[in-house]
Design a protein around this motif. Sequence first.
Motif, PDB file in Angstrom:
ATOM      1  N   ILE A 162       0.864  -1.182   0.000  1.00  0.00           N
ATOM      2  CA  ILE A 162       0.000   0.000   0.000  1.00  0.00           C
ATOM      3  C   ILE A 162       0.901   1.232   0.000  1.00  0.00           C
ATOM      4  O   ILE A 162       1.823   1.335   0.829  1.00  0.00           O
ATOM      5  CB  ILE A 162      -0.949   0.039   1.221  1.00  0.00           C
ATOM      6  CG1 ILE A 162      -1.880  -1.174   1.223  1.00  0.00           C
ATOM      7  CG2 ILE A 162      -1.749   1.340   1.235  1.00  0.00           C
ATOM      8  CD1 ILE A 162      -2.781  -1.254   2.466  1.00  0.00           C
ATOM      9  N   ILE A 163       0.657   2.148  -0.929  1.00  0.00           N
ATOM     10  CA  ILE A 163       1.361   3.434  -0.976  1.00  0.00           C
ATOM     11  C   ILE A 163       0.335   4.543  -0.781  1.00  0.00           C
ATOM     12  O   ILE A 163      -0.691   4.566  -1.464  1.00  0.00           O
ATOM     13  CB  ILE A 163       2.109   3.620  -2.303  1.00  0.00           C
ATOM     14  CG1 ILE A 163       3.467   2.909  -2.254  1.00  0.00           C
ATOM     15  CG2 ILE A 163       2.316   5.086  -2.632  1.00  0.00           C
ATOM     16  CD1 ILE A 163       4.352   3.177  -3.456  1.00  0.00           C
ATOM     17  N   VAL A 164       0.617   5.442   0.152  1.00  0.00           N
ATOM     18  CA  VAL A 164      -0.252   6.588   0.402  1.00  0.00           C
ATOM     19  C   VAL A 164       0.496   7.830  -0.054  1.00  0.00           C
ATOM     20  O   VAL A 164       1.598   8.107   0.430  1.00  0.00           O
ATOM     21  CB  VAL A 164      -0.626   6.699   1.890  1.00  0.00           C
ATOM     22  CG1 VAL A 164      -1.599   7.853   2.115  1.00  0.00           C
ATOM     23  CG2 VAL A 164      -1.235   5.392   2.398  1.00  0.00           C
ATOM     24  N   THR A 165      -0.087   8.588  -0.975  1.00  0.00           N
ATOM     25  CA  THR A 165       0.629   9.714  -1.569  1.00  0.00           C
ATOM     26  C   THR A 165       0.121  11.072  -1.059  1.00  0.00           C
ATOM     27  O   THR A 165       0.204  12.075  -1.765  1.00  0.00           O
ATOM     28  CB  THR A 165       0.526   9.661  -3.099  1.00  0.00           C
ATOM     29  OG1 THR A 165      -0.851   9.740  -3.488  1.00  0.00           O
ATOM     30  CG2 THR A 165       1.128   8.368  -3.628  1.00  0.00           C
ATOM     31  N   ALA A 166      -0.391  11.081   0.157  1.00  0.00           N
ATOM     32  CA  ALA A 166      -0.782  12.319   0.833  1.00  0.00           C
ATOM     33  C   ALA A 166      -0.555  12.119   2.327  1.00  0.00           C
ATOM     34  O   ALA A 166      -0.619  10.994   2.827  1.00  0.00           O
ATOM     35  CB  ALA A 166      -2.239  12.665   0.541  1.00  0.00           C
ATOM     36  N   GLY A 167      -0.275  13.213   3.019  1.00  0.00           N
ATOM     37  CA  GLY A 167       0.118  13.109   4.426  1.00  0.00           C
ATOM     38  C   GLY A 167      -1.035  13.222   5.396  1.00  0.00           C
ATOM     39  O   GLY A 167      -1.968  13.997   5.194  1.00  0.00           O
ATOM     40  N   ALA A 168      -0.954  12.452   6.479  1.00  0.00           N
ATOM     41  CA  ALA A 168      -1.947  12.506   7.551  1.00  0.00           C
ATOM     42  C   ALA A 168      -1.225  12.436   8.893  1.00  0.00           C
ATOM     43  O   ALA A 168      -0.048  12.080   8.965  1.00  0.00           O
ATOM     44  CB  ALA A 168      -2.944  11.357   7.427  1.00  0.00           C
ATOM     45  N   ALA A 169      -1.958  12.768   9.958  1.00  0.00           N
ATOM     46  CA  ALA A 169      -1.354  12.760  11.285  1.00  0.00           C
ATOM     47  C   ALA A 169      -1.020  11.345  11.738  1.00  0.00           C
ATOM     48  O   ALA A 169      -0.133  11.146  12.572  1.00  0.00           O
ATOM     49  CB  ALA A 169      -2.295  13.432  12.282  1.00  0.00           C
ATOM     50  N   ALA A 170      -1.728  10.362  11.205  1.00  0.00           N
ATOM     51  CA  ALA A 170      -1.503   8.961  11.566  1.00  0.00           C
ATOM     52  C   ALA A 170      -1.973   8.084  10.415  1.00  0.00           C
ATOM     53  O   ALA A 170      -2.737   8.524   9.556  1.00  0.00           O
ATOM     54  CB  ALA A 170      -2.250   8.610  12.851  1.00  0.00           C
ATOM     55  N   ILE A 171      -1.517   6.853  10.407  1.00  0.00           N
ATOM     56  CA  ILE A 171      -1.976   5.896   9.402  1.00  0.00           C
ATOM     57  C   ILE A 171      -3.416   5.495   9.703  1.00  0.00           C
ATOM     58  O   ILE A 171      -3.763   5.177  10.840  1.00  0.00           O
ATOM     59  CB  ILE A 171      -1.088   4.634   9.397  1.00  0.00           C
ATOM     60  CG1 ILE A 171       0.376   5.006   9.143  1.00  0.00           C
ATOM     61  CG2 ILE A 171      -1.577   3.647   8.342  1.00  0.00           C
ATOM     62  CD1 ILE A 171       0.657   5.561   7.784  1.00  0.00           C
ATOM     63  N   VAL A 186       3.752   2.139   2.754  1.00  0.00           N
ATOM     64  CA  VAL A 186       4.637   3.296   2.760  1.00  0.00           C
ATOM     65  C   VAL A 186       3.773   4.544   2.707  1.00  0.00           C
ATOM     66  O   VAL A 186       2.916   4.670   1.822  1.00  0.00           O
ATOM     67  CB  VAL A 186       5.613   3.270   1.571  1.00  0.00           C
ATOM     68  CG1 VAL A 186       6.527   4.493   1.596  1.00  0.00           C
ATOM     69  CG2 VAL A 186       6.445   1.993   1.574  1.00  0.00           C
ATOM     70  N   ALA A 187       3.995   5.473   3.651  1.00  0.00           N
ATOM     71  CA  ALA A 187       3.134   6.658   3.725  1.00  0.00           C
ATOM     72  C   ALA A 187       3.829   7.794   4.465  1.00  0.00           C
ATOM     73  O   ALA A 187       4.604   7.548   5.399  1.00  0.00           O
ATOM     74  CB  ALA A 187       1.828   6.315   4.448  1.00  0.00           C
ATOM     75  N   PRO A 188       3.533   9.042   4.077  1.00  0.00           N
ATOM     76  CA  PRO A 188       4.003  10.198   4.855  1.00  0.00           C
ATOM     77  C   PRO A 188       3.079  10.428   6.044  1.00  0.00           C
ATOM     78  O   PRO A 188       1.853  10.398   5.908  1.00  0.00           O
ATOM     79  CB  PRO A 188       3.923  11.349   3.856  1.00  0.00           C
ATOM     80  CG  PRO A 188       2.829  10.949   2.911  1.00  0.00           C
ATOM     81  CD  PRO A 188       2.823   9.448   2.859  1.00  0.00           C
ATOM     82  N   VAL A 189       3.669  10.660   7.201  1.00  0.00           N
ATOM     83  CA  VAL A 189       2.891  10.858   8.428  1.00  0.00           C
ATOM     84  C   VAL A 189       3.420  12.090   9.150  1.00  0.00           C
ATOM     85  O   VAL A 189       4.642  12.268   9.293  1.00  0.00           O
ATOM     86  CB  VAL A 189       2.972   9.623   9.349  1.00  0.00           C
ATOM     87  CG1 VAL A 189       2.252   9.891  10.667  1.00  0.00           C
ATOM     88  CG2 VAL A 189       2.371   8.402   8.659  1.00  0.00           C
ATOM     89  N   GLY A 190       2.502  12.944   9.604  1.00  0.00           N
ATOM     90  CA  GLY A 190       2.913  14.130  10.341  1.00  0.00           C
ATOM     91  C   GLY A 190       1.955  15.270  10.084  1.00  0.00           C
ATOM     92  O   GLY A 190       0.815  15.067   9.647  1.00  0.00           O
ATOM     93  N   SER A 191       2.427  16.491  10.339  1.00  0.00           N
ATOM     94  CA  SER A 191       1.612  17.690  10.173  1.00  0.00           C
ATOM     95  C   SER A 191       2.157  18.526   9.026  1.00  0.00           C
ATOM     96  O   SER A 191       3.151  18.169   8.384  1.00  0.00           O
ATOM     97  CB  SER A 191       1.636  18.517  11.461  1.00  0.00           C
ATOM     98  OG  SER A 191       2.955  19.005  11.691  1.00  0.00           O
ATOM     99  N   ALA A 192       1.509  19.659   8.788  1.00  0.00           N
ATOM    100  CA  ALA A 192       1.955  20.551   7.719  1.00  0.00           C
ATOM    101  C   ALA A 192       3.351  21.107   8.000  1.00  0.00           C
ATOM    102  O   ALA A 192       4.051  21.536   7.078  1.00  0.00           O
ATOM    103  CB  ALA A 192       0.956  21.697   7.558  1.00  0.00           C
ATOM    104  N   THR A 193       3.764  21.105   9.256  1.00  0.00           N
ATOM    105  CA  THR A 193       5.077  21.647   9.614  1.00  0.00           C
ATOM    106  C   THR A 193       6.169  20.586   9.634  1.00  0.00           C
ATOM    107  O   THR A 193       7.345  20.915   9.797  1.00  0.00           O
ATOM    108  CB  THR A 193       5.014  22.327  10.999  1.00  0.00           C
ATOM    109  OG1 THR A 193       4.585  21.361  11.979  1.00  0.00           O
ATOM    110  CG2 THR A 193       4.048  23.493  10.975  1.00  0.00           C
ATOM    111  N   GLY A 194       5.792  19.331   9.479  1.00  0.00           N
ATOM    112  CA  GLY A 194       6.809  18.286   9.487  1.00  0.00           C
ATOM    113  C   GLY A 194       6.226  16.905   9.256  1.00  0.00           C
ATOM    114  O   GLY A 194       5.352  16.466  10.005  1.00  0.00           O
TER     115      GLY A 194
END
Length: 225
Positions: A162-171, A186-194
């Motif tokens: 699974i690939i997630v191509t947008a960021g969220a605070a958690a999976i 594979v996914a980006p996790v975090g906030s707009a600042t990091g």
Amino acid sequence: MMPRYHLQPEAKGLGMTSQRARDRMVERLRGEGGIRDERVLTAMRTVPRHVFIDEALASRAYEDTALPIGNGQTISQPWVVARMTEALIEHGLPARVLEVGTGSGYQASVLATLGLETYSVERIEELLRIARRRFRHQGLNVRTRHDDGRAGWPEYAPFGGIIVTAGAAAIEPGLLAQLDEGGTLVAPVGSATGQRLLRIRRLDGQFVQDDLGAVVFVPLLPGTL
């Protein structure tokens, strides 16, 4: 495995959209980018990135930068696409892959070029309509769905990747539930600042996490447009 991808005549291009431009991009990915998987590099060399962006930006297609694709979305920089793909297949090629966030269609095209059975969900109907046309023109069989990507695609679960191509605070728990035993997310996790790029593997019923470094992605939003 050889890529299942055939360049159309119009995709070969000249100058800044030529095969030579893709070759230079791949050498940057291999060198300063540190991408080592030759399967990924071959796929990146094969897929014509310039056909996944607006014609006005085609001359910048093979720069290592994200570019706008409309509706407040972007096509990820080539290094990010290559790194996420490499992380996804490092422990084996998954038979079936889910992408959350079709966007331009570029990431899904790289996955399909690797010979993976690729499913992609996009919440913005206009982007999905354009991406579907690009898949058809490039001869790629990518199954797509207009839906809230946070819900995944339960009908075809479980997925080996699974690939997630947008960021969220958690999976999203629903996405983890659709990850097969031995599979990789594979996914980006975090906030707009990091944000951090995370790789999560499901091993013996447990989720094992690796931090792959800092990234910047558009936010993973609810609902559909």
